[in-house]
Design a protein around this motif. Structure first.
Motif, PDB file in Angstrom:
ATOM      1  N   UNK A 264       5.746  -3.768  90.499  1.00  0.00           N
ATOM      2  CA  UNK A 264       7.211  -3.817  90.483  1.00  0.00           C
ATOM      3  C   UNK A 264       7.717  -2.561  89.796  1.00  0.00           C
ATOM      4  N   UNK A 265       8.643  -1.889  90.454  1.00  0.00           N
ATOM      5  CA  UNK A 265       9.278  -0.720  89.854  1.00  0.00           C
ATOM      6  C   UNK A 265      10.618  -0.544  90.562  1.00  0.00           C
ATOM      7  N   UNK A 266      11.697  -0.891  89.873  1.00  0.00           N
ATOM      8  CA  UNK A 266      13.010  -0.918  90.508  1.00  0.00           C
ATOM      9  C   UNK A 266      13.698   0.439  90.513  1.00  0.00           C
ATOM     10  N   UNK A 267      13.404   1.267  89.510  1.00  0.00           N
ATOM     11  CA  UNK A 267      14.028   2.597  89.434  1.00  0.00           C
ATOM     12  C   UNK A 267      12.966   3.630  89.113  1.00  0.00           C
ATOM     13  N   UNK A 268      13.326   4.885  89.317  1.00  0.00           N
ATOM     14  CA  UNK A 268      12.336   5.940  89.085  1.00  0.00           C
ATOM     15  C   UNK A 268      11.961   6.052  87.617  1.00  0.00           C
ATOM     16  N   UNK A 269      12.880   5.686  86.740  1.00  0.00           N
ATOM     17  CA  UNK A 269      12.594   5.811  85.309  1.00  0.00           C
ATOM     18  C   UNK A 269      11.888   4.579  84.746  1.00  0.00           C
ATOM     19  N   UNK A 270      11.860   3.516  85.512  1.00  0.00           N
ATOM     20  CA  UNK A 270      11.253   2.275  85.009  1.00  0.00           C
ATOM     21  C   UNK A 270       9.730   2.412  84.937  1.00  0.00           C
ATOM     22  N   UNK A 271       9.168   1.749  83.955  1.00  0.00           N
ATOM     23  CA  UNK A 271       7.701   1.709  83.853  1.00  0.00           C
ATOM     24  C   UNK A 271       7.190   0.618  84.794  1.00  0.00           C
ATOM     25  N   UNK A 272       6.300   0.982  85.693  1.00  0.00           N
ATOM     26  CA  UNK A 272       5.845  -0.034  86.650  1.00  0.00           C
ATOM     27  C   UNK A 272       5.032  -1.142  85.978  1.00  0.00           C
ATOM     28  N   UNK A 273       5.165  -2.335  86.493  1.00  0.00           N
ATOM     29  CA  UNK A 273       4.328  -3.455  86.029  1.00  0.00           C
ATOM     30  C   UNK A 273       3.398  -3.870  87.164  1.00  0.00           C
ATOM     31  N   UNK A 274       2.199  -4.228  86.795  1.00  0.00           N
ATOM     32  CA  UNK A 274       1.185  -4.544  87.806  1.00  0.00           C
ATOM     33  C   UNK A 274       0.655  -5.956  87.604  1.00  0.00           C
ATOM     34  N   UNK A 275       0.244  -6.580  88.673  1.00  0.00           N
ATOM     35  CA  UNK A 275      -0.499  -7.840  88.580  1.00  0.00           C
ATOM     36  C   UNK A 275      -1.730  -7.736  89.489  1.00  0.00           C
ATOM     37  N   UNK A 276      -2.904  -7.812  88.838  1.00  0.00           N
ATOM     38  CA  UNK A 276      -4.163  -7.651  89.588  1.00  0.00           C
ATOM     39  C   UNK A 276      -4.358  -8.818  90.547  1.00  0.00           C
ATOM     40  N   UNK A 277      -4.812  -8.497  91.768  1.00  0.00           N
ATOM     41  CA  UNK A 277      -4.989  -9.539  92.779  1.00  0.00           C
ATOM     42  C   UNK A 277      -6.439  -9.666  93.246  1.00  0.00           C
ATOM     43  N   UNK A 278      -7.055  -8.526  93.528  1.00  0.00           N
ATOM     44  CA  UNK A 278      -8.393  -8.568  94.131  1.00  0.00           C
ATOM     45  C   UNK A 278      -9.172  -7.340  93.675  1.00  0.00           C
ATOM     46  N   UNK A 279     -10.346  -7.523  93.070  1.00  0.00           N
ATOM     47  CA  UNK A 279     -11.099  -6.344  92.593  1.00  0.00           C
ATOM     48  C   UNK A 279     -11.835  -5.595  93.710  1.00  0.00           C
ATOM     49  N   UNK A 280     -11.859  -6.162  94.905  1.00  0.00           N
ATOM     50  CA  UNK A 280     -12.619  -5.521  95.992  1.00  0.00           C
ATOM     51  C   UNK A 280     -11.959  -4.202  96.397  1.00  0.00           C
ATOM     52  N   UNK A 281     -12.741  -3.122  96.523  1.00  0.00           N
ATOM     53  CA  UNK A 281     -12.141  -1.840  96.924  1.00  0.00           C
ATOM     54  C   UNK A 281     -11.696  -1.866  98.378  1.00  0.00           C
ATOM     55  N   UNK A 282     -10.724  -1.018  98.693  1.00  0.00           N
ATOM     56  CA  UNK A 282     -10.242  -0.929 100.081  1.00  0.00           C
ATOM     57  C   UNK A 282     -11.298  -0.250 100.944  1.00  0.00           C
ATOM     58  N   UNK A 283     -11.228  -0.499 102.230  1.00  0.00           N
ATOM     59  CA  UNK A 283     -12.224   0.015 103.172  1.00  0.00           C
ATOM     60  C   UNK A 283     -11.587   1.008 104.140  1.00  0.00           C
ATOM     61  N   UNK A 284     -12.436   1.928 104.625  1.00  0.00           N
ATOM     62  CA  UNK A 284     -11.956   2.916 105.592  1.00  0.00           C
ATOM     63  C   UNK A 284     -11.579   2.241 106.910  1.00  0.00           C
ATOM     64  N   UNK A 285     -10.515   2.706 107.515  1.00  0.00           N
ATOM     65  CA  UNK A 285     -10.155   2.292 108.874  1.00  0.00           C
ATOM     66  C   UNK A 285     -10.437   3.483 109.788  1.00  0.00           C
TER      67      UNK A 285
END
Lengths: 162, 614
Positions: free
Chosen positions: B299-320
């Protein structure tokens, strides 16, 4: 000290006024104004086909295509320890002529076909077995002595009945 | 004396029969024990030889898969495997597994399914055998097993078209503030993805991927965090009279679209934006940041805001894997063979172009009539195609142009232009009948949009935007090394980085058109709007927005290197959801025969029998 500050100011000044990667060179770029429908209609005179110029590139990757000696180990040595072949060359045919496959196919098919006549073999064996058993019975009956009481019994039976 | 002899005969027979019975019983027991041992031994051999057959099959398939994945064409396969049969297997290879045995494997059948130019069915026969005498060949006393495996090599619809922005080598957004650039769709790179010198607005997912095939071997990280609107902010913007709101995806609203676990939501899940990244039914849902360290919502509503994260899945992304437009002849054949097979639309109305082949028509000012440029869906050479609102470019099906396409103006119809070289977009491209993704009923939205205009532009070389005669060193620097990247194919061969200044076999530089500069200068104007799904083997870039007023792309841009230089703001990109493969139907709403990616599907494994040798 003043000299250092001066250098810092100059460096920062250059950084501040140097073009940002995307947007800042806009001022120097000639603008091409979006055209009206009338102008577009005039430009439809160019609609059409232009013959082939030069040659159609056979491969868009052809320039500089080369084997990379430092390619990743996992890619380079993935097939080590196993037979491999090169697709698109005659190497595939040199690796083997298919004799093993054909021979194995024939052998397995022969065995599969053999089992198709199993019923015939079974019939023959059953017939021979039945015939053998009957022959055995016949031989037994022929070789067995007729019990004497049977003759006496038959005689008494005949006399009694007469 | 006679009576005694008769008694002795009876005893002899009884003794013989008893002995026979005992012999039969003994033999039966021995035979049974021997059979058990033989069966156990054969079972062990069978397992061993099955593994040998599998090793053979994998060896052969891997060789052809690697080649197919890189070439994305059936040429080598056709050369090697045509006329394969049981009596004359092709591509025969043999090998051994130490301590186990040997295998010999070959292709015994190679066919193309009727009417399907994108598939080849290959039957592989593998013989696994125990080479007891070590002479390297199958002898009559050696056991052997035969296994047939049927596989399909297919060029399938590619996942790259699920994104509004897909770049293979390096995804980058530099110098954009939240109101300068708004991306309404998902973004992906088969490498790093970088947001620098600003925080553009991304209303969608961002994916970076670790990629060792890129020359420098990248870690696959998303650096920087873009601004993202809330669902309500998005809906408010879309409901106001802002430009191109009809081309935006809708934002998720539980009241309208149903709960995430409901069946009603399945109709919406592919075509709505949800700012909240979550996991639904063990699948990622909503906008996420995904890279080599896993997936997370942010979540990041403005450019100056510090983004907040919520971890969902530790699996790395894969090449398409990106499609690769290799041999232009394949696309010429596909264009020539194309026939529109859709008799009616989903709402039951008749398709006016049913049973028609591929074509490209443009207005001829000399004859004041439409002129068909294609012959059997193809054009030999290059084409200049300009459309107006009253006389738009008309396209139907996949059309192939052997060199360049120079295009601008209004377009109607549904189809894709394949080019053997570049696509030059020299002015805005606008649909006559654009889609509208707003509404409350997904079926009604789809039924209406199924009939509206849709254009694909697929360049075997590059998609150049703006007038290439005006590209300066600044623009060209983003189309040349070191900004562009070299990469390795599956066999470790280096495919050099794109260099716009190289001269190709037409005698022109790669960023230039084979169409004369005078025609290019006469037709080129500022590019403010592109209604198209753009795919390129190399660079998608050039000068956009040079006439002021910003740039809007309603569709997608898919390329290996991206070099779009934006000369006026804002820039907006809206994903066209009609080309996204729907989860429920496994196909897009409108199929315009976009480039495909290679896949290998194993269909059957058949045990043909075992011989244990004589």
């Amino acid at each position: 000290m003043v000299r250092k500050i001066g250098i810092v100011i100059i460096v920062l000044g250059i950084a501040a006024f140097s073009p940002a990667p995307i947007n800042d060179s806009i001022k120097n770029h000639p603008k091409r104004v979006e055209q009206s429908q009338a102008q577009l209609t005039k430009q439809q005179q160019f609609n059409g086909v232009v013959p082939v110029v030069g040659q159609i590139p056979l491969s868009v990757n052809e320039v500089g295509m080369e084997r990379d000696k430092s390619s990743r180990h996992s890619i380079e040595h993935e097939g080590e320890g196993e037979s491999s072949m090169t697709v698109g060359t005659n190497r595939a045919d040199k690796v083997g002529n298919g004799a093993t496959i054909v021979e194995a196919t024939n052998r397995v098919e022969q065995e599969v076909h053999g089992s198709k006549y199993l019923w015939l073999y079974g019939l023959i064996i059953a017939t021979l077995g039945f015939g053998g058993w009957k022959l055995f019975q016949y031989k037994i009956e022929k070789s067995m002595p007729v019990p004497e009481f049977s003759k006496r019994f038959l005689k008494e039976f005949e006399n009694g009945n007469s | 004396m006679k009576r005694l002899r008769r008694k002795q005969g009876t005893t002899f027979l009884a003794t013989t029969m008893l002995m026979s019975l005992l012999s039969v019983a003994g033999m039966t027991y021995l035979s049974s024990a021997s059979n058990v041992m033989k069966t156990a031994k054969r079972k062990a051999l069978d397992v061993q030889m099955t593994q040998l057959c599998d090793a053979g099959v994998q060896t052969l398939l891997r060789t052809y898969w690697r080649n197919f994945r890189d070439s994305q064409a059936f040429d080598d396969m056709t050369t090697d495997l045509t006329n394969a049969s049981i009596a004359s297997p092709k591509a025969v290879t043999s090998g051994s597994l130490p301590g186990a045995g040997n295998f010999s494997v070959g292709v015994i059948s190679y066919t193309q399914p009727t009417g399907d130019v994108y598939s080849r069915i290959v039957t592989v026969r593998a013989v696994g055998y125990i080479d007891r005498n070590g002479n390297g060949s199958l002898d009559s006393n050696e056991p052997a097993k035969i296994v047939d495996v049927k596989v399909t090599f297919q060029l399938q619809r590619s996942q790259v078209f699920d994104y509004v922005y897909f770049v293979n080598n390096f995804g980058w957004m530099d110098g954009f503030g939240p109101s300068d650039l708004t991306m309404n769709g998902d973004l992906r790179a088969n490498g790093d993805f970088s947001f620098t010198n600003g925080s553009p607005t991304v209303n969608g997912t961002v994916i970076a991927t670790q990629n060792e095939k890129l020359s420098s071997g990248v870690a696959g990280n998303v650096s920087g965090s873009p601004v993202k609107w809330s669902n309500s902010s998005y809906a408010t913007y879309q409901s106001a009279s802002n430009p191109f709101v009809s081309r935006m995806r809708q934002s998720y609203d539980a009241t309208s679209h149903g709960a995430k676990t409901s069946t009603g939501y399945k109709s919406w899940q592919d075509i709505v934006f949800d700012t909240n990244g979550t996991i639904v039914n063990n699948m990622l849902d909503g906008a996420t940041l995904s890279d080599s360290s896993g997936s997370r919502g942010w979540q990041k509503a403005t450019s100056s805001a510090t983004p907040t994260y919520n971890a969902l899945d530790p699996a790395p992304s894969q090449e398409v894997v990106m499609p690769d437009l290799g041999d232009i002849a394949d696309y010429q054949a596909a264009s020539a063979a194309y026939v529109d097979s859709k008799a009616t639309y989903a709402d039951g109305t008749a398709n006016p172009t049913y049973n028609q082949g591929a074509y490209l028509d443009v207005w001829n000012t000399s004859t004041s009539a439409y002129q068909r440029l294609t012959t059997s869906g193809c054009i030999s050479g290059s084409a200049v195609i300009v459309g107006t609102t009253s006389h738009p470019i008309k396209i139907h099906g996949p059309v192939t142009i052997s060199q360049d396409a120079v295009i601008k103006g209004n377009v109607t119809g549904q189809g894709t232009i394949y080019t053997g070289r570049n696509v030059h977009i020299v002015g805005s491209i606008k649909y006559v009948n654009p889609p509208d993704f707003r509404g409350t009923n997904p079926t009604s939205i789809d039924n209406a949009n199924e009939k509206t205009d849709l254009l694909g532009l697929a360049a075997r070389a590059s998609v150049m935007m703006g007038n290439p005669t005006g590209f300066d060193n600044f623009t060209l620097s983003y189309m040349s090394p070191p900004f562009t990247k070299s990469r390795l194919d599956s066999n470790g061969n280096t495919i050099p980085a794109f260099n716009a200044m190289d001269v190709d076999s037409t005698g022109r530089r790669k960023y230039q058109s084979v169409i004369s500069d005078s025609v290019m200068n006469a037709t080129a104007e500022g590019v403010n709007q592109i209604d198209a799904v753009m795919y390129t083997n190399f660079v998608g870039g050039g000068d956009l927005g040079t006439s002021g007023g910003g740039v809007t792309i309603n569709g997608t841009i898919i390329s290996r290197d991206e070099a779009m230089i934006i000369y006026s703001l804002p820039m907006i990109m809206n994903y066209d959801t009609r080309v996204k493969e729907r989860t429920m139907t496994q196909k897009p709403l409108v199929d315009i025969k976009l480039p495909r990616s290679p896949v290998l599907m194993k269909s059957t494994w058949q045990d043909r029998g075992t011989s244990y040798g004589s």
